[in-house]
Design a protein around this motif. Structure first.
Motif, PDB file in Angstrom:
ATOM      1  N   SER A 154       0.852  -1.182   0.000  1.00 54.95           N
ATOM      2  CA  SER A 154       0.000   0.000   0.000  1.00 54.95           C
ATOM      3  C   SER A 154       0.890   1.235   0.000  1.00 54.95           C
ATOM      4  N   VAL A 155       0.404   2.303  -0.624  1.00 53.29           N
ATOM      5  CA  VAL A 155       1.127   3.574  -0.630  1.00 53.29           C
ATOM      6  C   VAL A 155       0.121   4.720  -0.563  1.00 53.29           C
ATOM      7  N   SER A 156       0.590   5.853  -0.077  1.00 54.35           N
ATOM      8  CA  SER A 156      -0.202   7.073  -0.098  1.00 54.35           C
ATOM      9  C   SER A 156       0.772   8.239  -0.239  1.00 54.35           C
ATOM     10  N   LEU A 157       0.310   9.299  -0.848  1.00 58.92           N
ATOM     11  CA  LEU A 157       1.168  10.443  -1.126  1.00 58.92           C
ATOM     12  C   LEU A 157       0.372  11.722  -0.920  1.00 58.92           C
ATOM     13  N   SER A 158       0.954  12.658  -0.179  1.00 60.03           N
ATOM     14  CA  SER A 158       0.349  13.965   0.028  1.00 60.03           C
ATOM     15  C   SER A 158       1.467  14.997   0.018  1.00 60.03           C
ATOM     16  N   GLY A 159       1.456  15.847  -0.990  1.00 59.14           N
ATOM     17  CA  GLY A 159       2.538  16.823  -1.126  1.00 59.14           C
ATOM     18  C   GLY A 159       3.862  16.108  -1.297  1.00 59.14           C
ATOM     19  N   THR A 160       4.807  16.365  -0.400  1.00 63.77           N
ATOM     20  CA  THR A 160       6.116  15.723  -0.470  1.00 63.77           C
ATOM     21  C   THR A 160       6.278  14.602   0.557  1.00 63.77           C
ATOM     22  N   THR A 161       5.176  14.184   1.163  1.00 60.79           N
ATOM     23  CA  THR A 161       5.214  13.114   2.152  1.00 60.79           C
ATOM     24  C   THR A 161       4.582  11.855   1.583  1.00 60.79           C
ATOM     25  N   GLY A 162       5.342  10.770   1.636  1.00 61.01           N
ATOM     26  CA  GLY A 162       4.844   9.483   1.165  1.00 61.01           C
ATOM     27  C   GLY A 162       4.876   8.468   2.287  1.00 61.01           C
ATOM     28  N   ILE A 163       3.931   7.557   2.262  1.00 60.63           N
ATOM     29  CA  ILE A 163       3.909   6.456   3.223  1.00 60.63           C
ATOM     30  C   ILE A 163       3.787   5.165   2.437  1.00 60.63           C
ATOM     31  N   VAL A 164       4.578   4.169   2.852  1.00 61.72           N
ATOM     32  CA  VAL A 164       4.593   2.880   2.179  1.00 61.72           C
ATOM     33  C   VAL A 164       4.310   1.808   3.221  1.00 61.72           C
ATOM     34  N   GLY A 165       3.324   0.970   2.941  1.00 60.58           N
ATOM     35  CA  GLY A 165       2.969  -0.120   3.839  1.00 60.58           C
ATOM     36  C   GLY A 165       3.674  -1.406   3.456  1.00 60.58           C
ATOM     37  N   ALA A 166       4.055  -2.166   4.475  1.00 65.24           N
ATOM     38  CA  ALA A 166       4.642  -3.496   4.304  1.00 65.24           C
ATOM     39  C   ALA A 166       3.670  -4.464   4.966  1.00 65.24           C
ATOM     40  N   ASP A 167       2.932  -5.188   4.168  1.00 59.85           N
ATOM     41  CA  ASP A 167       1.822  -6.011   4.627  1.00 59.85           C
ATOM     42  C   ASP A 167       2.228  -7.106   5.606  1.00 59.85           C
ATOM     43  N   GLN A 168       3.400  -7.686   5.443  1.00 61.83           N
ATOM     44  CA  GLN A 168       3.736  -8.853   6.254  1.00 61.83           C
ATOM     45  C   GLN A 168       5.018  -8.700   7.060  1.00 61.83           C
ATOM     46  N   SER A 169       5.506  -7.499   7.272  1.00 58.22           N
ATOM     47  CA  SER A 169       6.728  -7.338   8.064  1.00 58.22           C
ATOM     48  C   SER A 169       6.428  -7.552   9.545  1.00 58.22           C
ATOM     49  N   GLU A 170       7.470  -7.675  10.332  1.00 55.49           N
ATOM     50  CA  GLU A 170       7.346  -7.830  11.785  1.00 55.49           C
ATOM     51  C   GLU A 170       6.402  -8.977  12.158  1.00 55.49           C
ATOM     52  N   ALA A 171       6.733 -10.178  11.696  1.00 54.96           N
ATOM     53  CA  ALA A 171       5.961 -11.397  12.011  1.00 54.96           C
ATOM     54  C   ALA A 171       4.492 -11.246  11.623  1.00 54.96           C
ATOM     55  N   ASP A 172       4.256 -10.734  10.434  1.00 53.43           N
ATOM     56  CA  ASP A 172       2.931 -10.544   9.842  1.00 53.43           C
ATOM     57  C   ASP A 172       2.077  -9.456  10.490  1.00 53.43           C
ATOM     58  N   ALA A 173       2.664  -8.683  11.384  1.00 56.74           N
ATOM     59  CA  ALA A 173       1.916  -7.581  11.996  1.00 56.74           C
ATOM     60  C   ALA A 173       1.849  -6.383  11.056  1.00 56.74           C
ATOM     61  N   GLY A 174       2.785  -6.277  10.117  1.00 60.34           N
ATOM     62  CA  GLY A 174       2.823  -5.168   9.183  1.00 60.34           C
ATOM     63  C   GLY A 174       3.572  -3.974   9.723  1.00 60.34           C
ATOM     64  N   SER A 175       3.978  -3.110   8.819  1.00 59.88           N
ATOM     65  CA  SER A 175       4.685  -1.882   9.180  1.00 59.88           C
ATOM     66  C   SER A 175       4.340  -0.809   8.171  1.00 59.88           C
ATOM     67  N   ALA A 176       4.550   0.423   8.543  1.00 59.63           N
ATOM     68  CA  ALA A 176       4.389   1.555   7.642  1.00 59.63           C
ATOM     69  C   ALA A 176       5.648   2.410   7.731  1.00 59.63           C
ATOM     70  N   TYR A 177       6.102   2.895   6.579  1.00 61.98           N
ATOM     71  CA  TYR A 177       7.332   3.676   6.498  1.00 61.98           C
ATOM     72  C   TYR A 177       7.003   5.044   5.914  1.00 61.98           C
ATOM     73  N   LEU A 178       7.456   6.088   6.569  1.00 56.96           N
ATOM     74  CA  LEU A 178       7.174   7.456   6.176  1.00 56.96           C
ATOM     75  C   LEU A 178       8.402   8.039   5.497  1.00 56.96           C
ATOM     76  N   TYR A 179       8.205   8.735   4.362  1.00 53.82           N
ATOM     77  CA  TYR A 179       9.308   9.308   3.592  1.00 53.82           C
ATOM     78  C   TYR A 179       9.006  10.758   3.249  1.00 53.82           C
ATOM     79  N   LYS A 180      10.039  11.584   3.238  1.00 51.00           N
ATOM     80  CA  LYS A 180       9.979  12.926   2.669  1.00 51.00           C
ATOM     81  C   LYS A 180      10.570  12.816   1.275  1.00 51.00           C
ATOM     82  N   LEU A 181       9.800  13.111   0.261  1.00 51.16           N
ATOM     83  CA  LEU A 181      10.230  12.930  -1.127  1.00 51.16           C
ATOM     84  C   LEU A 181      10.657  14.240  -1.755  1.00 51.16           C
TER      85      LEU A 181
END
Length: 181
Positions: A154-181
């Motif tokens: 999953s991804v989302s983008l607003s202005g220069t901020t992006g977020i990327v989801g990792a569906d199965q990281s951390e023993a299938d709990a998932g994670s989200a990563y925030l980026y300044k693009l």
């Protein structure tokens, strides 16, 4: 996807290669305007599986395109008049990457998820528009990624901020990563 008075609806199995339908709000009534397909669409592309719009631009993912390498298509227009202006692909794309699995759009920037690259760890790609040309600016991968994380699911983008989801990281709990693009 919805932005202002533009609504985009997917039909990923239409004619076996997918289509998207554009509707506009005309004086309080949603009216069908046009059907869009990829110029190089093939069977099982899943064109339109994920879509994004800002009202004057539509981006449609096709994660099944060319042996599931995937692609994303950019259309410009309004109302019933839309034109495909770009086909985006990962610079290091390969079979089964599923590039186009997730789509984010903000202004002249597109964020595309490819949740199966690199033995399922995944990646996300940043494209920017410069004049009539779209070019890949960045490839995002997690520094702590595992081989089955599905980063880019999953991804989302607003202005220069992006977020990327990792569906199965951390023993299938998932994670989200925030980026300044």
């Amino acid at each position: 996807a919805l932005s202002h008075s533009t609504l985009v609806v997917s039909a990923v199995k239409h004619n076996k290669d997918g289509a998207i339908y554009v509707f506009t709000d005309l004086a309080g009534t949603w009216t069908y305007r046009t059907e869009l397909t990829a110029l190089d669409g093939n069977t099982n592309d899943y064109f339109g599986d994920k879509v994004a719009t800002d009202g004057t631009r539509i981006v449609a993912g096709a994660p099944g395109h060319v042996a599931e390498q995937g692609a994303a298509y950019v259309f410009n227009g309004s109302g019933a008049n839309w034109t495909q202006v770009a086909e985006l692909k990962a610079s290091d794309g390969g079979p089964n990457d599923c590039f186009g699995w997730a789509i984010g759009l903000s202004g002249k920037t597109v964020l595309v998820g490819a949740e199966q690259t690199f033995a399922d760890s995944g990646a996300a790609y940043v494209f920017k528009q410069d004049g009539a040309k779209w070019t890949q600016q960045h490839e995002l991968t997690p520094t702590d990624g595992g081989t089955t994380d599905k980063f880019g699911y999953s991804v989302s983008l607003s202005g220069t901020t992006g977020i990327v989801g990792a569906d199965q990281s951390e023993a299938d709990a998932g994670s989200a990563y925030l980026y300044k693009l």
